[in-house]
Structure formats: C-alpha cells, structure tokens
Design a protein around this motif. Structure first.
Motif, PDB file in Angstrom:
ATOM      1  N   VAL A   1       0.861  -1.179   0.000  1.00 24.23           N
ATOM      2  CA  VAL A   1       0.000   0.000   0.000  1.00 24.23           C
ATOM      3  C   VAL A   1       0.896   1.227   0.000  1.00 24.23           C
ATOM      4  CG1 VAL A   1      -1.604   1.390   1.369  1.00 24.23           C
ATOM      5  CG2 VAL A   1      -1.953  -1.073   1.188  1.00 24.23           C
ATOM      6  N   VAL A   2       0.635   2.160  -0.921  1.00 22.72           N
ATOM      7  CA  VAL A   2       1.379   3.422  -0.949  1.00 22.72           C
ATOM      8  C   VAL A   2       0.371   4.563  -0.824  1.00 22.72           C
ATOM      9  CG1 VAL A   2       3.046   4.869  -2.152  1.00 22.72           C
ATOM     10  CG2 VAL A   2       3.120   2.374  -2.442  1.00 22.72           C
ATOM     11  N   ILE A   3       0.623   5.446   0.128  1.00 18.08           N
ATOM     12  CA  ILE A   3      -0.288   6.555   0.422  1.00 18.08           C
ATOM     13  C   ILE A   3       0.491   7.858   0.364  1.00 18.08           C
ATOM     14  CG2 ILE A   3      -1.787   7.596   2.175  1.00 18.08           C
ATOM     15  CD1 ILE A   3      -1.937   4.711   3.424  1.00 18.08           C
ATOM     16  N   SER A   4      -0.083   8.857  -0.297  1.00 25.09           N
ATOM     17  CA  SER A   4       0.448  10.216  -0.170  1.00 25.09           C
ATOM     18  C   SER A   4      -0.676  11.100   0.334  1.00 25.09           C
ATOM     19  CB  SER A   4       0.995  10.741  -1.501  1.00 25.09           C
ATOM     20  OG  SER A   4      -0.044  10.959  -2.446  1.00 25.09           O
TER      21      SER A   4
ATOM     22  N   MET B   1       3.971   5.551   3.523  1.00 24.92           N
ATOM     23  CA  MET B   1       3.255   6.824   3.588  1.00 24.92           C
ATOM     24  C   MET B   1       4.215   7.970   3.284  1.00 24.92           C
ATOM     25  SD  MET B   1       1.011   8.485   6.696  1.00 24.92           S
ATOM     26  CE  MET B   1       2.431   8.793   7.740  1.00 24.92           C
ATOM     27  N   VAL B   2       3.761   8.892   2.413  1.00 29.72           N
ATOM     28  CA  VAL B   2       4.566  10.065   2.050  1.00 29.72           C
ATOM     29  C   VAL B   2       3.799  11.316   2.451  1.00 29.72           C
ATOM     30  CG1 VAL B   2       5.966  11.118   0.243  1.00 29.72           C
ATOM     31  CG2 VAL B   2       5.228   8.736   0.006  1.00 29.72           C
TER      32      VAL B   2
ATOM     33  N   GLU C   1       9.232  11.858   4.219  1.00 32.79           N
ATOM     34  CA  GLU C   1       8.845  13.271   4.241  1.00 32.79           C
ATOM     35  C   GLU C   1       9.382  13.958   2.997  1.00 32.79           C
ATOM     36  OE1 GLU C   1       8.307  14.259   8.978  1.00 32.79           O
ATOM     37  OE2 GLU C   1      10.233  14.790   8.037  1.00 32.79           O
ATOM     38  N   PHE C   2       8.450  14.496   2.211  1.00 34.37           N
ATOM     39  CA  PHE C   2       8.747  15.110   0.912  1.00 34.37           C
ATOM     40  C   PHE C   2       9.419  16.466   1.109  1.00 34.37           C
ATOM     41  CE2 PHE C   2       7.464  17.635  -2.818  1.00 34.37           C
ATOM     42  CZ  PHE C   2       7.853  16.794  -3.852  1.00 34.37           C
ATOM     43  N   ARG C   3      10.557  16.667   0.431  1.00 37.23           N
ATOM     44  CA  ARG C   3      11.366  17.872   0.637  1.00 37.23           C
ATOM     45  C   ARG C   3      10.982  19.047  -0.248  1.00 37.23           C
ATOM     46  NH1 ARG C   3      15.258  13.793   0.015  1.00 37.23           N
ATOM     47  NH2 ARG C   3      15.548  14.499  -2.142  1.00 37.23           N
TER      48      ARG C   3
ATOM     49  N   GLN D   1       3.896   8.268  -7.333  1.00 35.22           N
ATOM     50  CA  GLN D   1       4.205   8.127  -5.912  1.00 35.22           C
ATOM     51  C   GLN D   1       5.686   7.826  -5.701  1.00 35.22           C
ATOM     52  OE1 GLN D   1       1.384   4.953  -5.150  1.00 35.22           O
ATOM     53  NE2 GLN D   1       0.032   6.315  -3.997  1.00 35.22           N
ATOM     54  N   SER D   2       6.261   7.016  -6.586  1.00 35.62           N
ATOM     55  CA  SER D   2       7.688   6.681  -6.487  1.00 35.62           C
ATOM     56  C   SER D   2       8.544   7.923  -6.691  1.00 35.62           C
ATOM     57  CB  SER D   2       8.051   5.604  -7.519  1.00 35.62           C
ATOM     58  OG  SER D   2       7.338   4.408  -7.277  1.00 35.62           O
ATOM     59  N   GLN D   3       8.103   8.827  -7.561  1.00 37.08           N
ATOM     60  CA  GLN D   3       8.817  10.099  -7.735  1.00 37.08           C
ATOM     61  C   GLN D   3       8.779  10.910  -6.448  1.00 37.08           C
ATOM     62  OE1 GLN D   3       7.361  12.233 -11.183  1.00 37.08           O
ATOM     63  NE2 GLN D   3       7.454  10.410 -12.486  1.00 37.08           N
ATOM     64  N   TYR D   4       7.622  10.920  -5.790  1.00 32.61           N
ATOM     65  CA  TYR D   4       7.542  11.630  -4.508  1.00 32.61           C
ATOM     66  C   TYR D   4       8.539  11.038  -3.505  1.00 32.61           C
ATOM     67  CZ  TYR D   4       2.917  13.006  -6.356  1.00 32.61           C
ATOM     68  OH  TYR D   4       1.878  13.473  -7.128  1.00 32.61           O
ATOM     69  N   ILE D   5       8.591   9.717  -3.450  1.00 29.54           N
ATOM     70  CA  ILE D   5       9.491   9.048  -2.502  1.00 29.54           C
ATOM     71  C   ILE D   5      10.947   9.383  -2.799  1.00 29.54           C
ATOM     72  CG2 ILE D   5      10.319   6.781  -1.721  1.00 29.54           C
ATOM     73  CD1 ILE D   5       7.433   5.752  -2.188  1.00 29.54           C
ATOM     74  N   SER D   6      11.283   9.471  -4.094  1.00 30.74           N
ATOM     75  CA  SER D   6      12.677   9.777  -4.478  1.00 30.74           C
ATOM     76  C   SER D   6      13.080  11.189  -4.070  1.00 30.74           C
ATOM     77  CB  SER D   6      12.861   9.597  -5.988  1.00 30.74           C
ATOM     78  OG  SER D   6      12.180  10.605  -6.708  1.00 30.74           O
ATOM     79  N   GLN D   7      12.106  12.051  -3.809  1.00 29.93           N
ATOM     80  CA  GLN D   7      12.387  13.425  -3.385  1.00 29.93           C
ATOM     81  C   GLN D   7      12.090  13.612  -1.891  1.00 29.93           C
ATOM     82  OE1 GLN D   7      10.687  16.421  -6.250  1.00 29.93           O
ATOM     83  NE2 GLN D   7      10.018  14.600  -7.369  1.00 29.93           N
TER      84      GLN D   7
END
Length: 479
Positions: free
Chosen positions: A330-333, A359-360, A390-392, A443-449
C-alpha cells in the motif's frame, strides 16, 4: 451573594454542555474526553469554542434538503448512479468487490467502461482543462474549494466567460471560506455578467445562522470539473497556481490530476448537481438527459463522495477496507495526516501481517497543528513496520492511495479528521493496472524526493518536541 450566583451559573453552564456532549451518540471516546478536559480547565472559552466547532452538523434543515435532493437524483438518474449489485456483474475481482461496496455513498455504485489519463504536472493539467472548456459545446460545471485570483484562477474564469458567450451552459461553485476573496472579486462579477451561473457553497452567513447546531468550519473541499457530460477531472489541484501565493513559503504545491471519460463522469455530474441544488436551490438542466457512454476496454470506477451530511465514518471505513484488502503493498500520499483509531489500527495491522505500507507526507506543512499531530503517530507506525517518507521539494498536496499496484483511490480527501468528519470531498475508486501503475510511478517520484524517517530519528527528538506533539494530538479529535 454575587459570588454564589456566579458559581451556580458556572456549574449550570458546565452541566448543560457536559450533558450535550454526553447525548452525542456518534462522538468518539477520545473526542468526548477532549471536550470534557476543555470544559474543565477553560469552561468559558470552552463553551464558545464548542458553539463554534463542537458539532459536526449543518442543522436539520440542511440534512433534510440533502436527503430530498439525493432521493430526487436517484429517481431521475436511474442506471446512471451505477450498480450496487453485490456481484458487480462479474467485472470486478472478488477480492476487490468489498472496496467498491464500501465506496457506495448516497447510492453511487460501480460503473464499467471508463478511461483515464494521468497528467504529468499541474501546468499541463490546467492547460488541458482549459482546452476542454474551450472545446465545450453544451455544458461546463466546476466546483473548487480554493479559487484564487492568480494566473490559474483568472485563466479558468476567462475560459468560462468565453464558453458562456458562445452559448455553453456554465455553472460554477466556489467555497465560501476557501474562495472568500475570489467570490468578491471583479472576476466573479465578470463571469456573472457573461452569463455564467454562479453560487457560493456554504457561505459563512449560512453557517453562522445555524451556529447552535453547526461548526462554522464545515467546508466544501471538493474539486469537480465536468465538460459536456463527457469528461471529468479528479484530483487534488485547486483553481490556483502551484506557487500558491497565499502561502508561498511552503510552495510549490505538488498536485496530481486524472482526466476521465466514461460513465463515472455522469456520477461526478450528479454530485455537482447535488451541491448546486443544496446551495442555490436551482436545478442543473443538463443532468436530466445527458449520460456518458461506456468505452470499449474501459475499467470499473466509482465515485466516492463523503461529507457531513453522509454516513458517519464512511471515509475511515473506506481507508481501513483498502488496507485490509492489500496483500503485498500500500502506498499513500497525503498532505495532512491526523488519523482516527480505525485508520491507525488498520495501517499497523497491515504492516504487521507483512504488507509493505508506505506513507509520504510533506516535510514542511502549512499547518503547524497538523505537523505536530502527525508526528505524534510516527513512533507507533514505525514500530509496527510502516515506512514514512517526508517530501522535501514543496508541499506535497497529492492525495493518492494505491493497493498492490492494481486498485487506486484518488481525489480531494486527506487522511485527517477534517476530511473524515467535516469536509465535503470527492474521490474516484478505480480498478485498472495501467492507471494504478501510472499513479504508483508518480508516488515513487515523490518518494525519491523525500527523506526516510527512521525510529532512531524519532527517538532522537527532544522531550519537549515529543511532549508538544502529543499535547496537540490529544486535542486533535476536536480540532
């Protein structure tokens, strides 16, 4: 004598409001205890705060009107509401049918034959939306929680003016609080003068008039756009630039938008019609005859629309259902994370049984209350195996939920108590591998940042930091 009189008045006031709190059957134990603490330690302030924010209701009259509107819409729309058949016509796998049944609010059921496109960024999404309005031939309906007088706000207003002047029937709704400046601006008046039908959702005066039975901060947080009963847009983006100049220091706002076609469009149009009727008292004529057709090879999708006049607990129950269905991931933003116990337990339970729960959230939040309350849950989540990022690069505003890269929920709903209890929200649940994979990649892009938060990071917080987070979380149920 005066002191005795004041003491009696004080006791009666505490007794009356304590009794009122005890009579609320749907109030959680945590919220009830929080209100008792407020009444005990700050009774006079507590009474005022309770009158303003204590009860999640718009009053009996509004609830009655809501029920009458949806009864009327269900009778008029018929099959356009979607199927609530427990077998879902064999079009949805058995393991996912529970999610679609949980999403059935106000009679909206599952539709088949839908198509969606995930837009690459906010600028492209807004340009395409304006292009859709410029290509409209029959009707445009839009509703925004926040409508600013920046480039995006003015461009959408101009597109609606152009559409109205060439004979397209246009309706626009803006929330009375989130768009309070825009609805008093020259752009709002210019739209009205051009023939755009306008109304304000939950105007402040309306809510204040029912102050004894309502919170003044119940809002319409939806973002709905429907063009020619054929195309709808769903996601997190308000009618505002990514820079979001009213809170520029937290920007850019990072949003996600889907452009959809198929029968789920009609459901979104019916939802808009209900909001229009509830706030203006007038009908939206195009919803009477126009129904979107199924698309060959399309996927099942269903509108999930919650609000303070709907079934209590529908949103946390929906999130818990999705977490329960997950087998692998499960991936949540979400920009705002203040869960109730139902959601918190479901997240921990999923992680404990081996599901990778990710979770992001934003690293810097525009709400200091939410930021503190969110972090009070980190230790419990991390100890159960939930991964937190935590998204930067700005304020991550995208509200996404993917299950096993097969099932998606996307829209306006945050994972917080406001979305659970106070706001009108709109989301779309869909079962499609391709679209879900596209959302997962975003979502993976969010995680990478983002920065990964570890249990060591949380344990390194100062006692003051941890105490403050937990104090805020304690009163969270009544915020």
């Amino acid at each position: 004598m005066l002191i005795q009189g004041l003491a009696v008045a004080h006791a009666l006031m505490v007794l009356v409001f304590s009794t009122r709190i005890l009579l609320r059957d749907n109030l959680s134990s945590a919220a009830r205890l929080a209100w008792f603490l407020v009444m005990l330690f700050a009774p006079y302030v507590g009474v005022v705060v309770y009158l303003l924010f204590g009860e999640v209701s718009l009053g009996h009259t509004v609830h009655k009107r809501h029920d009458e509107i949806f009864t009327k819409l269900r009778l008029a729309a018929g099959p356009a509401m979607g199927s609530c058949d427990r077998n879902l016509s064999g079009q949805v796998e058995i393991e996912y049918q529970t999610a679609f049944r949980a999403a059935a609010v106000d009679g909206f059921g599952t539709t088949l034959g839908n198509h969606a496109e995930l837009l690459p960024d906010a600028a492209t999404a807004r340009a395409r939306l304006i292009q859709d309005i410029d290509n409209a031939k029959e009707s445009v309906q839009c509703l925004y929680y926040i409508w600013l007088d920046d480039n995006t706000g003015k461009n959408v207003a101009a597109a609606l003016i152009r559409a109205a002047r060439r004979g397209v029937v246009c309706h626009a709704v803006a929330d009375g609080l989130g768009s309070r400046v825009f609805v008093r601006s020259k752009y709002w008046q210019e739209m009205r003068d051009a023939g755009v039908n306008l109304t304000v959702a939950l105007p402040i005066k309306w809510v204040v008039d029912t102050i004894l039975f309502s919170r003044i901060d119940l809002r319409n947080h939806r973002k709905i756009t429907v063009i020619d009963s054929r195309v709808t847009w769903c996601g997190s983006q308000n009618c505002a630039d990514p820079e979001f100049l009213v809170k520029a220091k937290y920007g850019p706002w990072v949003d996600i938008m889907l452009r959809l076609e198929g029968p789920v469009v009609t459901q979104c149009q019916l939802l808009f019609a209900s909001d229009w009727l509830l706030n203006s008292g007038e009908e939206v004529p195009t919803t009477k005859t126009m129904i979107a057709n199924e698309i060959n090879g399309g996927f099942p999708a269903q509108l999930f629309a919650d609000g303070p006049t709907e079934r209590h607990g529908a949103t946390p129950q929906m999130f818990a259902t999705l977490l329960t269905l997950a087998k692998r991931e499960v991936v949540i933003s979400t920009p705002y994370f203040v869960p109730n116990q139902t959601v918190l337990d479901a997240m921990c339970a999923a992680a404990i049984r081996g599901v990778e729960v990710i979770m992001v959230v934003p690293k810097r939040n525009d709400s200091w209350i939410v930021a503190a309350a969110s972090r009070s849950y980190y230790r419990q989540l991390l100890e159960h195996g939930v991964k937190i990022f935590e998204f930067r690069n700005g304020l991550l505003h995208a509200k996404t939920f993917t299950v096993d890269r097969s099932l998606s929920l996307i829209g306006s709903t945050n994972m917080d108590l406001r979305s659970f209890d106070l706001n009108y929200e709109n989301d779309i649940l869909l079962r499609d591998n391709e679209v879900t994979q596209a959302i997962y990649q975003r979502q993976s892009q969010y995680i990478s940042q983002s920065d990964c938060v570890t249990i060591d990071d949380v344990l390194a917080w100062s006692y003051t930091h941890r105490i403050w987070n937990n104090i805020v979380a304690t009163v969270g149920p009544i915020l």
